[in-house]
Design a protein around this motif. Sequence first.
Motif, PDB file in Angstrom:
ATOM      1  N   ARG A  97     -34.893  31.698 -45.739  1.00  0.00           N
ATOM      2  CA  ARG A  97     -34.540  33.121 -45.836  1.00  0.00           C
ATOM      3  C   ARG A  97     -33.021  33.303 -45.876  1.00  0.00           C
ATOM      4  N   VAL A  98     -32.314  32.552 -45.021  1.00  0.00           N
ATOM      5  CA  VAL A  98     -30.850  32.673 -44.983  1.00  0.00           C
ATOM      6  C   VAL A  98     -30.234  32.169 -46.281  1.00  0.00           C
ATOM      7  N   LYS A  99     -30.687  31.003 -46.766  1.00  0.00           N
ATOM      8  CA  LYS A  99     -30.150  30.449 -48.010  1.00  0.00           C
ATOM      9  C   LYS A  99     -30.485  31.355 -49.197  1.00  0.00           C
ATOM     10  N   GLY A 100     -31.702  31.895 -49.199  1.00  0.00           N
ATOM     11  CA  GLY A 100     -32.100  32.787 -50.292  1.00  0.00           C
ATOM     12  C   GLY A 100     -31.224  34.019 -50.373  1.00  0.00           C
ATOM     13  N   VAL A 106     -20.601  40.729 -39.518  1.00  0.00           N
ATOM     14  CA  VAL A 106     -21.940  40.617 -40.112  1.00  0.00           C
ATOM     15  C   VAL A 106     -22.351  39.150 -40.290  1.00  0.00           C
ATOM     16  N   SER A 107     -21.638  38.378 -41.120  1.00  0.00           N
ATOM     17  CA  SER A 107     -22.032  36.981 -41.348  1.00  0.00           C
ATOM     18  C   SER A 107     -21.916  36.166 -40.059  1.00  0.00           C
ATOM     19  N   GLY A 108     -20.930  36.495 -39.210  1.00  0.00           N
ATOM     20  CA  GLY A 108     -20.800  35.818 -37.928  1.00  0.00           C
ATOM     21  C   GLY A 108     -21.996  36.076 -37.023  1.00  0.00           C
ATOM     22  N   MET A 109     -22.499  37.308 -37.055  1.00  0.00           N
ATOM     23  CA  MET A 109     -23.692  37.641 -36.267  1.00  0.00           C
ATOM     24  C   MET A 109     -24.917  36.898 -36.789  1.00  0.00           C
ATOM     25  N   ILE A 110     -24.997  36.745 -38.121  1.00  0.00           N
ATOM     26  CA  ILE A 110     -26.127  36.017 -38.706  1.00  0.00           C
ATOM     27  C   ILE A 110     -26.086  34.560 -38.262  1.00  0.00           C
ATOM     28  N   VAL A 111     -24.891  33.948 -38.306  1.00  0.00           N
ATOM     29  CA  VAL A 111     -24.738  32.551 -37.881  1.00  0.00           C
ATOM     30  C   VAL A 111     -25.120  32.404 -36.414  1.00  0.00           C
ATOM     31  N   GLU A 112     -24.607  33.309 -35.580  1.00  0.00           N
ATOM     32  CA  GLU A 112     -24.878  33.237 -34.136  1.00  0.00           C
ATOM     33  C   GLU A 112     -26.365  33.361 -33.834  1.00  0.00           C
ATOM     34  N   LYS A 113     -27.008  34.372 -34.411  1.00  0.00           N
ATOM     35  CA  LYS A 113     -28.431  34.607 -34.119  1.00  0.00           C
ATOM     36  C   LYS A 113     -29.313  33.521 -34.722  1.00  0.00           C
ATOM     37  N   THR A 114     -28.892  32.954 -35.848  1.00  0.00           N
ATOM     38  CA  THR A 114     -29.646  31.843 -36.429  1.00  0.00           C
ATOM     39  C   THR A 114     -29.600  30.624 -35.511  1.00  0.00           C
ATOM     40  N   ILE A 115     -28.423  30.340 -34.961  1.00  0.00           N
ATOM     41  CA  ILE A 115     -28.287  29.200 -34.037  1.00  0.00           C
ATOM     42  C   ILE A 115     -29.101  29.439 -32.770  1.00  0.00           C
ATOM     43  N   VAL A 118     -37.794  37.007 -31.556  1.00  0.00           N
ATOM     44  CA  VAL A 118     -36.973  38.222 -31.624  1.00  0.00           C
ATOM     45  C   VAL A 118     -35.742  37.999 -32.488  1.00  0.00           C
ATOM     46  N   TYR A 119     -35.071  36.873 -32.283  1.00  0.00           N
ATOM     47  CA  TYR A 119     -33.839  36.605 -33.021  1.00  0.00           C
ATOM     48  C   TYR A 119     -34.089  36.330 -34.500  1.00  0.00           C
ATOM     49  N   GLU A 120     -35.225  35.728 -34.819  1.00  0.00           N
ATOM     50  CA  GLU A 120     -35.559  35.506 -36.231  1.00  0.00           C
ATOM     51  C   GLU A 120     -35.765  36.844 -36.945  1.00  0.00           C
ATOM     52  N   GLU A 121     -36.389  37.793 -36.258  1.00  0.00           N
ATOM     53  CA  GLU A 121     -36.544  39.132 -36.836  1.00  0.00           C
ATOM     54  C   GLU A 121     -35.178  39.797 -37.024  1.00  0.00           C
ATOM     55  N   GLU A 122     -34.286  39.640 -36.046  1.00  0.00           N
ATOM     56  CA  GLU A 122     -32.950  40.224 -36.159  1.00  0.00           C
ATOM     57  C   GLU A 122     -32.151  39.577 -37.297  1.00  0.00           C
ATOM     58  N   VAL A 168     -33.187  41.257 -40.500  1.00  0.00           N
ATOM     59  CA  VAL A 168     -32.568  42.582 -40.642  1.00  0.00           C
ATOM     60  C   VAL A 168     -31.098  42.452 -41.034  1.00  0.00           C
ATOM     61  N   LEU A 169     -30.383  41.537 -40.382  1.00  0.00           N
ATOM     62  CA  LEU A 169     -28.956  41.352 -40.677  1.00  0.00           C
ATOM     63  C   LEU A 169     -28.728  40.825 -42.089  1.00  0.00           C
ATOM     64  N   VAL A 170     -29.604  39.939 -42.538  1.00  0.00           N
ATOM     65  CA  VAL A 170     -29.478  39.400 -43.892  1.00  0.00           C
ATOM     66  C   VAL A 170     -29.646  40.515 -44.920  1.00  0.00           C
ATOM     67  N   GLU A 171     -30.645  41.360 -44.707  1.00  0.00           N
ATOM     68  CA  GLU A 171     -30.846  42.498 -45.612  1.00  0.00           C
ATOM     69  C   GLU A 171     -29.644  43.439 -45.574  1.00  0.00           C
ATOM     70  N   SER A 172     -29.078  43.651 -44.384  1.00  0.00           N
ATOM     71  CA  SER A 172     -27.894  44.506 -44.259  1.00  0.00           C
ATOM     72  C   SER A 172     -26.703  43.902 -44.989  1.00  0.00           C
TER      73      SER A 172
END
Length: 418
Positions: A175-178, A270-279, A367-371, A374-378
Amino acid sequence: MPTYQYEAMDTTGGEVKDTIDAGSEEEAQQKIRSLGYFVTRLTEVAGKKKKDKKKGQPEKRKKTKVLTLGGVNSKQLVTFTRQFSVLQDAGLPVLRSLKILEGQMKPGVLKNALVDIVDDVESGNTLSEAFAKHPRCFDRLYVNMLRAGEAGGALEIILRRLAEFKEKAQSLARRVKGALVYPIVVISVAVLIVSFIMIFIIPKFEKIFLDFKMKLPYLTEVLIATSRWFVKYWYVIPVIPIFLVVTLKLIRMNRSGAYVLDKIKLKIPVSGMIVEKTIVARTMRTLGTLISSGVPILEALSIVRETSMNVVFEDMFQRVYESIREGETIASPLRETRLVDDMVVNMIDVGEETGDLDTMLNKIADVYEEEVDVLVESLISLLEPIMIVVLGLIVGTIVIALFMPLLELIDGLSGSKK
């Protein structure tokens, strides 16, 4: 065409016996797999036999290994793990399951590993020992979960958990790579178009301006100077990203440099939050899966620290490791680092108090995968207008810079006619 008699298993674990016509043993296996079966035995009953085969002599297993580079494909590993889990759930012996999977595997790194693993298991090695000899295919997490499954006599359950874990991890990564494909493609196409304009179009306009000996506006002079640079040093354009990648890798070779880069990566909006929540999602699910599988907590934390792939988080899990070794809790060092949200700390605290830590960790991951979704779409929604505006400004600047002297030229020609 030879006829082959086969025994196989369907998706429910039921045994199927039948015959099939095929040009070779490999073709027969492919035809049987296309029916949705796992081949457990395949024997040629019609066609040309080898003359030198003695009656009653057991057939030696055919070893087929090819020269390979790199590691195993993640999708292939996920498929193998799920199929291994299904065969174990169906009650097949481990060695027979491995031989089935080896037989249907395409040539590559994983098949080479399975050839050796089957030999090691036949020689008396444990499954985890055999898998541990192939770190290119099976990491510490994989091997330790197998070891826990063997020790607890619940290998089929561990394999099911491992398959689910691998599938969810692959889904999150996909999902992240896509989400990154669209902006990368747009930016790459934009760079190519602008480079084409600079190298082939603007020099033609420059020739026109020189022929009429025009005094050019400052913006046009800057554009023409930029075009000349592109024409003269066009080879620098593909070198720049390569140079950046190499430079970043050299910086990451030093732990202090890697820490700074990873810290910056987490601070980007934004991208920093995606990296953090993915980890967080990946590490919490890894830790929860290991604990629920019976892996010792210190070994589990050591594995999670390695799989975080971020020096800032590695330091955090090192603090947690030292805290546990000294008899403290997981929640305390997490709260001190302030790297994860209070919700994560509180849920882990509750999990430790109730003895249900693995469940809490998996809930945090959900929970974090769902977030992350949402962040990726944002991020995509934010990038689209930004890219449109930036590209519009670039193209608009080029058009204005070219048309300003053209308009002056047209006015001059029309005035001279009068």
